[in-house]
Write a protein that holds these residues in place. Structure first.
Motif, PDB file in Angstrom:
ATOM      1  N   ARG A  49       0.831  -1.206   0.000  1.00 23.98           N
ATOM      2  CA  ARG A  49       0.000   0.000   0.000  1.00 23.98           C
ATOM      3  C   ARG A  49       0.868   1.260   0.000  1.00 23.98           C
ATOM      4  N   VAL A  50       1.965   1.228   0.734  1.00 27.44           N
ATOM      5  CA  VAL A  50       2.872   2.377   0.784  1.00 27.44           C
ATOM      6  C   VAL A  50       3.429   2.669  -0.613  1.00 27.44           C
ATOM      7  N   ILE A  51       3.812   1.613  -1.338  1.00 22.76           N
ATOM      8  CA  ILE A  51       4.327   1.801  -2.702  1.00 22.76           C
ATOM      9  C   ILE A  51       3.237   2.370  -3.603  1.00 22.76           C
ATOM     10  N   GLY A  58       2.976  10.602  -6.072  1.00 19.06           N
ATOM     11  CA  GLY A  58       4.149  11.141  -6.759  1.00 19.06           C
ATOM     12  C   GLY A  58       3.815  11.586  -8.171  1.00 19.06           C
ATOM     13  N   PHE A  59       3.049  10.750  -8.875  1.00 19.97           N
ATOM     14  CA  PHE A  59       2.680  11.103 -10.252  1.00 19.97           C
ATOM     15  C   PHE A  59       1.784  12.338 -10.283  1.00 19.97           C
ATOM     16  N   LEU A  60       0.782  12.366  -9.405  1.00 17.54           N
ATOM     17  CA  LEU A  60      -0.118  13.520  -9.381  1.00 17.54           C
ATOM     18  C   LEU A  60       0.632  14.802  -9.013  1.00 17.54           C
ATOM     19  N   VAL A 155      10.271  14.910  -6.793  1.00 16.78           N
ATOM     20  CA  VAL A 155       9.138  14.382  -6.027  1.00 16.78           C
ATOM     21  C   VAL A 155       8.855  12.927  -6.400  1.00 16.78           C
ATOM     22  N   ILE A 156       8.762  12.641  -7.690  1.00 14.28           N
ATOM     23  CA  ILE A 156       8.410  11.285  -8.132  1.00 14.28           C
ATOM     24  C   ILE A 156       9.450  10.269  -7.681  1.00 14.28           C
ATOM     25  N   VAL A 157      10.720  10.562  -7.936  1.00 16.42           N
ATOM     26  CA  VAL A 157      11.776   9.607  -7.602  1.00 16.42           C
ATOM     27  C   VAL A 157      11.960   9.486  -6.092  1.00 16.42           C
ATOM     28  N   SER A 158      11.888  10.604  -5.378  1.00 20.55           N
ATOM     29  CA  SER A 158      12.091  10.572  -3.924  1.00 20.55           C
ATOM     30  C   SER A 158      11.010   9.770  -3.213  1.00 20.55           C
ATOM     31  N   LEU A 159       9.748  10.006  -3.565  1.00 19.30           N
ATOM     32  CA  LEU A 159       8.658   9.279  -2.914  1.00 19.30           C
ATOM     33  C   LEU A 159       8.758   7.781  -3.175  1.00 19.30           C
ATOM     34  N   LEU A 160       9.067   7.417  -4.419  1.00 18.89           N
ATOM     35  CA  LEU A 160       9.172   5.993  -4.731  1.00 18.89           C
ATOM     36  C   LEU A 160      10.370   5.370  -4.040  1.00 18.89           C
ATOM     37  N   PHE A 161      11.480   6.092  -3.968  1.00 17.13           N
ATOM     38  CA  PHE A 161      12.649   5.563  -3.271  1.00 17.13           C
ATOM     39  C   PHE A 161      12.343   5.324  -1.789  1.00 17.13           C
ATOM     40  N   ILE A 162      11.669   6.268  -1.158  1.00 16.31           N
ATOM     41  CA  ILE A 162      11.323   6.108   0.259  1.00 16.31           C
ATOM     42  C   ILE A 162      10.438   4.880   0.455  1.00 16.31           C
ATOM     43  N   TYR A 164      10.218   2.225  -1.534  1.00 16.35           N
ATOM     44  CA  TYR A 164      11.012   1.025  -1.792  1.00 16.35           C
ATOM     45  C   TYR A 164      11.962   0.742  -0.625  1.00 16.35           C
ATOM     46  N   PHE A 165      12.522   1.786  -0.045  1.00 22.88           N
ATOM     47  CA  PHE A 165      13.430   1.591   1.087  1.00 22.88           C
ATOM     48  C   PHE A 165      12.687   0.932   2.249  1.00 22.88           C
ATOM     49  N   TYR A 166      11.489   1.411   2.524  1.00 20.00           N
ATOM     50  CA  TYR A 166      10.652   0.802   3.558  1.00 20.00           C
ATOM     51  C   TYR A 166      10.383  -0.670   3.225  1.00 20.00           C
ATOM     52  N   ARG A 167      10.040  -0.918   1.971  1.00 18.30           N
ATOM     53  CA  ARG A 167       9.736  -2.285   1.531  1.00 18.30           C
ATOM     54  C   ARG A 167      10.960  -3.194   1.637  1.00 18.30           C
ATOM     55  N   MET A 168      12.124  -2.703   1.229  1.00 18.31           N
ATOM     56  CA  MET A 168      13.334  -3.526   1.255  1.00 18.31           C
ATOM     57  C   MET A 168      13.695  -3.951   2.669  1.00 18.31           C
ATOM     58  N   ARG A 169      13.545  -3.045   3.625  1.00 23.94           N
ATOM     59  CA  ARG A 169      13.870  -3.383   5.009  1.00 23.94           C
ATOM     60  C   ARG A 169      12.970  -4.503   5.521  1.00 23.94           C
ATOM     61  N   ILE A 170      11.675  -4.419   5.232  1.00 22.68           N
ATOM     62  CA  ILE A 170      10.747  -5.466   5.653  1.00 22.68           C
ATOM     63  C   ILE A 170      11.064  -6.774   4.935  1.00 22.68           C
ATOM     64  N   GLU A 171      11.261  -6.684   3.636  1.00 24.13           N
ATOM     65  CA  GLU A 171      11.508  -7.879   2.820  1.00 24.13           C
ATOM     66  C   GLU A 171      12.759  -8.620   3.285  1.00 24.13           C
ATOM     67  N   GLU A 172      13.826  -7.889   3.519  1.00 27.15           N
ATOM     68  CA  GLU A 172      15.069  -8.540   3.940  1.00 27.15           C
ATOM     69  C   GLU A 172      14.948  -9.129   5.340  1.00 27.15           C
TER      70      GLU A 172
END
Length: 199
Positions: A49-51, A58-60, A155-162, A164-172
Motif C-alpha cells: 500500500r505504501v508503494i 508522486g505522479f499527481l 518528487v516522483i523519484v524521492s517518494l518511490l525511493f522512500i 522502496y526503502f521501507y519495503r526492502m527493510r521489511i523484505e530482507e
C-alpha cells in the motif's frame, strides 16, 4: 516552453508508453489475485500500500508541478527529454521484467514466502538484491523526465525511493527469518541493494 500536455499526439504516446510499460505488472497482479492460494505466507506489513500511495501521489504531484512551477523545466525544448524519458521508461521496464522473470513464481507484489521457496541469486540478482525495484525507479525516472520539470523529477523519484526503502527493510528481515542461513549468505555475497558497487 510548453509541456507534454500541450500536444495531443505527445500526450497519447506518453500515456500509451506508460500503459505498455506498466501493463505486465497490472496483468500479473490480476492473474495472481484470481489464482491465489493459501500456500504462501504474507508478511507485507502494509508496504504494498505504501508503494501504491507513493506512485499515485508522486505522479499527481509531478504533473501538478509542471503547472505550478513552470520555471523549473529541465530543458527548454520538451521534445528532447520526451524522447529520452520514453527510452529510460522502457529501459527500466526491461530491467524490471528481467528481474521478475528470474524470480518466476516467487515474484509477488506482496511479501510472501512460499513453502518451497529458495534463494535466487542468478540473473540480475547476482549484482543487486532488489533489481525489480531498481527497474521501477528507472521507469519512474523516465516518466519524470518526460514531464521536463525538476520538481516533478525530485518528487516522483524521492517518494518511490522512500517507499522502496521501507519495503526492502521489511523484505530482507522477513527473508532472513524465514529462509535463514541461505539468505544470510546471499546478503553477504551481494552487499548492494539497488546499484552495483554503489548501494
Amino acid at each position: 516552453m510548453g509541456t507534454v500536455f500541450d500536444d495531443p499526439v505527445s500526450l497519447f504516446v506518453f500515456y500509451g508508453a506508460i500503459a505498455v510499460a506498466l501493463g505486465p505488472d497490472i496483468l500479473r497482479e490480476i492473474r495472481h489475485r484470481r489464482s491465489d492460494t493459501e500456500t504462501a505466507k504474507t508478511r507485507d506489513e502494509g508496504s504494498k500500500r505504501v508503494i501504491g500511495v507513493a506512485v499515485g501521489s508522486g505522479f499527481l504531484a509531478g504533473v501538478a508541478a509542471v503547472y505550478v512551477f513552470p520555471a523549473m523545466s529541465i530543458l527548454g525544448d520538451v521534445r528532447v527529454l520526451f524522447v529520452g524519458g520514453i527510452a529510460v521508461l522502457f529501459l527500466g521496464t526491461g530491467l524490471r521484467q528481467y528481474a521478475v522473470r528470474t524470480l518466476d513464481d516467487y515474484f509477488t507484489s506482496s511479501i510472501k514466502i512460499h513453502q518451497s521457496q529458495q534463494v535466487v541469486d542468478t540473473g540480475p540478482y547476482r549484482w543487486v538484491r532488489h533489481p525489480s525495484y531498481t527497474g521501477g525507479l528507472v521507469q519512474y525516472t523516465g516518466i519524470a523526465l518526460v514531464l521536463n520539470n525538476w520538481i516533478s523529477l525530485i518528487v516522483i523519484v524521492s517518494l518511490l525511493f522512500i517507499a522502496y526503502f521501507y519495503r526492502m527493510r521489511i523484505e530482507e528481515r522477513v527473508l532472513s527469518k524465514e529462509l535463514g542461513e541461505p539468505y544470510l549468505d546471499y546478503l553477504e555475497r551481494t552487499p548492494h541493494r539497488l546499484i552495483p558497487y554503489v548501494w
